[in-house]
Structure formats: structure tokens, C-alpha cells
Design a protein around this motif. Structure first.
Motif, mmCIF file in Angstrom:
data_model
loop_
_atom_site.group_PDB
_atom_site.id
_atom_site.type_symbol
_atom_site.label_atom_id
_atom_site.label_comp_id
_atom_site.label_asym_id
_atom_site.label_seq_id
_atom_site.Cartn_x
_atom_site.Cartn_y
_atom_site.Cartn_z
ATOM 1 N N ARG A 11 0.855 -1.183 0.000
ATOM 2 C CA ARG A 11 0.000 0.000 0.000
ATOM 3 C C ARG A 11 0.896 1.239 0.000
ATOM 4 O O ARG A 11 1.849 1.308 0.788
ATOM 5 C CB ARG A 11 -0.901 0.012 1.241
ATOM 6 N N CYS A 12 0.571 2.178 -0.863
ATOM 7 C CA CYS A 12 1.351 3.409 -0.972
ATOM 8 C C CYS A 12 0.558 4.546 -0.337
ATOM 9 O O CYS A 12 -0.612 4.730 -0.655
ATOM 10 C CB CYS A 12 1.599 3.689 -2.451
ATOM 11 N N ARG A 13 1.178 5.284 0.580
ATOM 12 C CA ARG A 13 0.469 6.417 1.185
ATOM 13 C C ARG A 13 0.797 7.700 0.416
ATOM 14 O O ARG A 13 1.837 7.794 -0.240
ATOM 15 C CB ARG A 13 0.812 6.550 2.667
ATOM 16 N N PRO A 14 -0.087 8.736 0.530
ATOM 17 C CA PRO A 14 0.239 10.007 -0.127
ATOM 18 C C PRO A 14 1.404 10.689 0.576
ATOM 19 O O PRO A 14 1.721 10.350 1.723
ATOM 20 C CB PRO A 14 -1.046 10.836 0.048
ATOM 21 N N GLN A 92 8.570 0.734 7.254
ATOM 22 C CA GLN A 92 9.378 1.647 8.066
ATOM 23 C C GLN A 92 8.481 2.630 8.792
ATOM 24 O O GLN A 92 7.283 2.734 8.489
ATOM 25 C CB GLN A 92 10.404 2.367 7.204
ATOM 26 N N THR A 93 9.060 3.337 9.746
ATOM 27 C CA THR A 93 8.267 4.278 10.533
ATOM 28 C C THR A 93 7.633 5.340 9.617
ATOM 29 O O THR A 93 8.259 5.807 8.673
ATOM 30 C CB THR A 93 9.137 4.890 11.668
ATOM 31 N N GLY A 94 6.349 5.628 9.878
ATOM 32 C CA GLY A 94 5.640 6.636 9.091
ATOM 33 C C GLY A 94 5.120 6.133 7.755
ATOM 34 O O GLY A 94 4.628 6.915 6.943
ATOM 35 N N SER A 95 5.206 4.830 7.504
ATOM 36 C CA SER A 95 4.798 4.331 6.182
ATOM 37 C C SER A 95 3.294 4.061 6.089
ATOM 38 O O SER A 95 2.769 3.877 4.991
ATOM 39 C CB SER A 95 5.595 3.068 5.823
ATOM 40 N N LYS A 97 1.371 1.931 8.637
ATOM 41 C CA LYS A 97 0.910 0.667 9.249
ATOM 42 C C LYS A 97 -0.299 0.922 10.153
ATOM 43 O O LYS A 97 -1.312 0.245 10.049
ATOM 44 C CB LYS A 97 2.046 0.023 10.075
ATOM 45 N N SER A 98 -0.174 1.923 11.062
ATOM 46 C CA SER A 98 -1.299 2.208 11.974
ATOM 47 C C SER A 98 -2.500 2.706 11.187
ATOM 48 O O SER A 98 -3.639 2.360 11.509
ATOM 49 C CB SER A 98 -0.914 3.265 13.010
ATOM 50 N N PHE A 99 -2.260 3.510 10.168
ATOM 51 C CA PHE A 99 -3.366 4.035 9.361
ATOM 52 C C PHE A 99 -4.158 2.879 8.755
ATOM 53 O O PHE A 99 -5.384 2.902 8.694
ATOM 54 C CB PHE A 99 -2.819 4.944 8.251
HETATM 55 N N1 LIG Z 1 -3.220 5.568 2.913
HETATM 56 C C1 LIG Z 1 -3.082 6.741 3.578
HETATM 57 N N2 LIG Z 1 -3.824 7.818 3.241
HETATM 58 C C2 LIG Z 1 -3.684 8.995 3.902
HETATM 59 N N3 LIG Z 1 -2.822 9.206 4.915
HETATM 60 C C3 LIG Z 1 -2.069 8.163 5.306
HETATM 61 C C4 LIG Z 1 -2.147 6.888 4.666
HETATM 62 N N4 LIG Z 1 -1.269 6.044 5.252
HETATM 63 C C5 LIG Z 1 -0.681 6.781 6.223
HETATM 64 N N5 LIG Z 1 -1.149 8.035 6.259
HETATM 65 C C6 LIG Z 1 -0.701 9.115 7.182
HETATM 66 O O1 LIG Z 1 0.722 9.036 7.245
HETATM 67 C C7 LIG Z 1 1.177 9.246 8.573
HETATM 68 C C8 LIG Z 1 2.014 8.063 9.059
HETATM 69 O O2 LIG Z 1 1.186 6.901 9.115
HETATM 70 P P1 LIG Z 1 1.219 5.863 10.346
HETATM 71 O O3 LIG Z 1 1.242 6.581 11.650
HETATM 72 O O4 LIG Z 1 0.096 4.917 10.107
HETATM 73 O O5 LIG Z 1 2.629 5.171 10.109
HETATM 74 P P2 LIG Z 1 3.259 3.920 10.895
HETATM 75 O O6 LIG Z 1 3.842 3.033 9.836
HETATM 76 O O7 LIG Z 1 2.260 3.294 11.803
HETATM 77 O O8 LIG Z 1 4.409 4.647 11.703
HETATM 78 P P3 LIG Z 1 5.192 4.166 13.057
HETATM 79 O O9 LIG Z 1 5.911 2.895 12.722
HETATM 80 O O10 LIG Z 1 6.133 5.308 13.298
HETATM 81 O O11 LIG Z 1 4.151 4.012 14.132
HETATM 82 C C9 LIG Z 1 -0.068 9.496 9.430
HETATM 83 O O12 LIG Z 1 -0.254 10.896 9.544
HETATM 84 C C10 LIG Z 1 -1.194 8.881 8.609
HETATM 85 O O13 LIG Z 1 -2.432 9.528 8.855
#
Ligand SMILES: Nc1ncnc2c1ncn2[C@@H]1O[C@H](COP(=O)(O)OP(=O)(O)OP(=O)(O)O)[C@@H](O)[C@H]1O
Length: 169
Positions: A11-14, A92-95, A97-99
Motif C-alpha cells: 500500500r502506498c500512502r500520499p 518503516q516508521t511513518g509508512s 501501518k497504523s493508518f
Molecule cells: N493511505 C493513507 N492515506 C492517507 N494518509 C495516510 C495513509 N497512510 C498513512 N497516512 C498518514 O501518514 C502518517 C504516518 O502513518 P502511520 O502513523 O500509520 O505510520 P506507521 O507506519 O504506523 O508509523 P510508526 O511505525 O512510526 O508508528 C499518518 O499521519 C497517517 O495519517
């Protein structure tokens, strides 16, 4: 989507605000119908993009609802029939996963995989007749090689991860 027992989707985030402010360029594109990702090397226009194929690809405009229906729904259906199933997010962090896993309540299409799976499981239980279900839940985090219990009163470390000296697992 094939019928393998292990499926890997990307999955690719913006770009986030920080990346936009820094004028970062998107180097990833996807052909979601062919489940392919293409990664360009910035500044190397002559080089063809690196290409990877997954069991599913989800680009920035696609929702967790779509991902759930295509990937998680069949697996959770199997779980309600007694099969084992695991879904995990890696990156990786911020990619994102939680979203993807926890999600957000607004818009409803971006509600996460975990709350969707809970609703799915408990709706199936409610509809089932003459079957008893036992549901157990735990919520753990592995962070900096430590396993923490997120449902505990204190975020207690319950294990430290260890590598096997030979096979490194
Ligand atoms: N598909 C998406 N569409 C819109 N925004 C997204 C998407 N995926 C992630 N984001 C945004 O990108 C940011 C980072 O996402 P997220 O916190 O889920 O990362 P993570 O991989 O869980 O990071 P960590 O490992 O540091 O906890 C958040 O602000 C989240 O809202």
C-alpha cells in the motif's frame, strides 16, 4: 488475486505535509490491475523503473475498505469457520501501518482493518446458530526489540526479543 496461503500486498500512502513542504517527488507508481509497483530512481530518467509484483497493490486513492474487502474479508471468513489466519503490517516508521490497521473513524472508508475485523467476527457470531465461539484478544507491540502489552495498565515489557545464534530467527 491467487489462492496462495500467504499473500503480500503493498500500500502506498500520499506524501505528507512535511514531504510536500520539502517538494519531495513521488518515486512510486502502481498498476493496480496488474498488482505491479514501479520505483523510479530520482534523477536517472534513462534508467527503467524497478518493477515488483505483489498479490495486491493499493495506491494513494484507494481505501482501507477496498483493501479489507479484497484481502482481509476472505481470511476472517475462514477464521469464523475455524481456520487460522494472520494479518500483519510491515514497513518503516511513518509508512502507514497504523493508518491501515487501526485507521481513522472519518471518513468511514478509512476505518482500519482491526475494527473491521472485530465487527465482522462479532456479526458472524451473532448470525451463527448452534455454534459456540471463544474469542480471546491481546494487543502487543514490538518496539525496539521489546514486546509490550498495550492492554496492560502500565505499558509493561513482557519479553525481549532474542535472535537464535545460528538461524538468526
Ligand atoms: N493511505 C493513507 N492515506 C492517507 N494518509 C495516510 C495513509 N497512510 C498513512 N497516512 C498518514 O501518514 C502518517 C504516518 O502513518 P502511520 O502513523 O500509520 O505510520 P506507521 O507506519 O504506523 O508509523 P510508526 O511505525 O512510526 O508508528 C499518518 O499521519 C497517517 O495519517
Amino acid at each position: 488475486m491467487g489462492s496462495e496461503s500467504v499473500k503480500v500486498v503493498a500500500r502506498c500512502r500520499p506524501l505528507d505535509d512535511r514531504e510536500k513542504t520539502l517538494c519531495c517527488k513521488m518515486v512510486l507508481s502502481m498498476d493496480v490491475h496488474r498488482c505491479q509497483c514501479f520505483i523510479e530512481k530520482p534523477g536517472a530518467q534513462d534508467e527503467p523503473p524497478k518493477q515488483f509484483t505483489f498479490d495486491g497493490t493499493y495506491y494513494i486513492n484507494q481505501t482501507t475498505e477496498q483493501l479489507y474487502n479484497e484481502i482481509a474479508y476472505p481470511l476472517i471468513e475462514g477464521v469464523t469457520e475455524g481456520y487460522n489466519g494472520t494479518i500483519f503490517a510491515y514497513g518503516q516508521t511513518g509508512s502507514g501501518k497504523s493508518f491501515t490497521m487501526q485507521g481513522v473513524s472519518e471518513p468511514a472508508t478509512q476505518k482500519g482493518v482491526i475494527p473491521r475485523a472485530f465487527e465482522h467476527i462479532f456479526e458472524s457470531i451473532q448470525c451463527a446458530e448452534n455454534t459456540k465461539f471463544l474469542v480471546r484478544a491481546s494487543y502487543l507491540e514490538i518496539y525496539n526489540e521489546e514486546v509490550r502489552d498495550l492492554l496492560g495498565i502500565k505499558k509493561k515489557i513482557i519479553f525481549e526479543t532474542r535472535r537464535h545464534p545460528i538461524c538468526s530467527l
